[in-house]
Motif scaffolding. Structure first.
Motif, PDB file in Angstrom:
ATOM      1  N   THR A  67      26.514 -44.064 -17.959  1.00  0.00           N
ATOM      2  CA  THR A  67      26.759 -43.673 -16.394  1.00  0.00           C
ATOM      3  C   THR A  67      26.483 -44.973 -15.508  1.00  0.00           C
ATOM      4  OG1 THR A  67      24.682 -42.780 -15.938  1.00  0.00           O
ATOM      5  CG2 THR A  67      26.286 -41.322 -16.851  1.00  0.00           C
ATOM      6  N   GLU A  69      24.353 -45.124 -13.057  1.00  0.00           N
ATOM      7  CA  GLU A  69      22.924 -45.055 -13.224  1.00  0.00           C
ATOM      8  C   GLU A  69      22.184 -45.634 -14.290  1.00  0.00           C
ATOM      9  OE1 GLU A  69      24.842 -42.482 -10.137  1.00  0.00           O
ATOM     10  OE2 GLU A  69      24.960 -42.465 -12.439  1.00  0.00           O
ATOM     11  N   GLU A  70      22.827 -45.290 -15.517  1.00  0.00           N
ATOM     12  CA  GLU A  70      21.982 -45.882 -16.673  1.00  0.00           C
ATOM     13  C   GLU A  70      22.323 -47.476 -16.778  1.00  0.00           C
ATOM     14  OE1 GLU A  70      22.418 -42.094 -19.965  1.00  0.00           O
ATOM     15  OE2 GLU A  70      24.210 -43.303 -19.380  1.00  0.00           O
ATOM     16  N   ALA A  73      20.125 -49.200 -14.021  1.00  0.00           N
ATOM     17  CA  ALA A  73      18.710 -49.218 -14.964  1.00  0.00           C
ATOM     18  C   ALA A  73      18.550 -50.171 -15.726  1.00  0.00           C
ATOM     19  CB  ALA A  73      18.150 -47.595 -15.307  1.00  0.00           C
ATOM     20  N   GLU A 102      30.355 -50.207  -5.990  1.00  0.00           N
ATOM     21  CA  GLU A 102      29.144 -49.180  -5.962  1.00  0.00           C
ATOM     22  C   GLU A 102      27.752 -50.031  -6.706  1.00  0.00           C
ATOM     23  OE1 GLU A 102      31.906 -46.592  -8.631  1.00  0.00           O
ATOM     24  OE2 GLU A 102      32.044 -48.129  -6.921  1.00  0.00           O
ATOM     25  N   GLN A 103      28.363 -50.879  -7.529  1.00  0.00           N
ATOM     26  CA  GLN A 103      27.515 -51.760  -8.458  1.00  0.00           C
ATOM     27  C   GLN A 103      26.869 -52.835  -7.323  1.00  0.00           C
ATOM     28  OE1 GLN A 103      28.661 -53.004 -12.365  1.00  0.00           O
ATOM     29  NE2 GLN A 103      30.295 -51.827 -12.294  1.00  0.00           N
ATOM     30  N   LEU A 106      24.352 -51.107  -5.102  1.00  0.00           N
ATOM     31  CA  LEU A 106      23.004 -50.565  -5.551  1.00  0.00           C
ATOM     32  C   LEU A 106      22.151 -51.763  -5.892  1.00  0.00           C
ATOM     33  CD1 LEU A 106      24.362 -47.658  -7.591  1.00  0.00           C
ATOM     34  CD2 LEU A 106      22.880 -47.617  -5.696  1.00  0.00           C
TER      35      LEU A 106
END
Length: 261
Positions: A67, A69-70, A73, A102-103, A106
């Motif tokens: 994902t 999020e992964e 991280a 979105e990357q 973030l």
């Protein structure tokens, strides 16, 4: 060619890998791949041959099963905690259908330095393979890059039939699973005999390009069993044309050349 980049630092480099052919990478992309500590690559969309350009000891991480999020991280941990340089390798060009927006948001929010390196997009590779120019004087001067609504909705004002009304060079991404719907909307404005190019996995060893009339768009897609990694190019530029630019015309003068009448 020198591979070393004196300026590479602990940061994220969002790199466009192009449509598939490793030789279509930019020089800067090749240099970054040759020196980066970590390569996060979209393994379902980027051919493994491109990884041959990487350092033998580079950490290679596929992201097809992860994902956002992964992925973020992992990226943040490698840069912030391990002080490594990370290449985030995307197919095509990062500015098109790559979930880069979105990357970037973030990464900026996490105060992680990053740089974006453009790549060749499928529509450019398709035009090169077909040996055409998508903007032919007197015939077509506009290129539309779009997709049909699927899991990701297209804004109502950008609905395919609305864009097709321009009869421009229309490059249709991410639409093979909805090809019947796309064909119906295109036929509202383009003549049924308009030639279209169906381009599958451009630059890959199993590349396919089929040029068919618009009314055969869905049938050909199903016949070839295409459900992903397919670009449709609908354009008057696929027709025989004799238009000529004024740029190199002998009767056209400009700052660097007098006219030759």
């Amino acid at each position: 060619m020198q591979n070393n980049l004196d300026y590479i630092k602990s940061a994220v480099y969002i790199v466009g890998a192009g449509p598939g052919d490793p030789e279509l990478l930019t020089v800067k992309a090749q240099k970054l791949l040759a020196v980066a500590d970590v390569i996060l690559f979209a393994d379902s969309l980027v051919p493994e041959q491109i990884l041959h350009l990487c350092r033998e000891d580079a950490e290679i991480i596929g992201t097809a099963n992860k994902t956002l999020e992964e992925i973020l991280a992992l990226t943040i941990e490698r840069v912030r905690s391990q002080h490594k340089s990370v290449v985030r390798l995307h197919s095509g060009d990062p500015s098109l259908y790559s979930a880069v927006h979105e990357q970037i948001h973030l990464l900026a929010e996490a105060n992680i330095p990053f740089e974006v390196i453009p790549g060749i997009s499928a529509f450019q590779a398709a035009a090169a393979k077909l040996k055409i120019e998508l903007t032919v004087p007197g015939l077509v001067q506009t290129i539309i890059l779009t997709r049909i609504s699927g899991r990701t909705e297209v804004p109502a004002k950008e609905e395919l039939a609305t864009l097709a009304a321009h009869q421009a060079s229309l490059c249709l991404y991410l639409s093979a699973r909805h090809v019947e719907n796309a064909q119906a909307k295109l036929l509202e404005h383009y003549p049924s005999e308009t030639p279209i190019a169906i381009c599958y996995r451009l630059g890959w060893p199993d590349e396919k390009i089929r040029v068919v009339p618009l009314h055969n768009m869905a049938a050909c897609t199903h016949e070839e069993k295409l459900i992903r990694t397919t670009l449709y190019l609908i354009s008057p530029a696929l027709l025989p044309a004799t238009g000529r630019s004024r740029l190199y015309h002998p009767e056209h003068n400009h700052l660097f050349r007098s006219s030759h009448k």
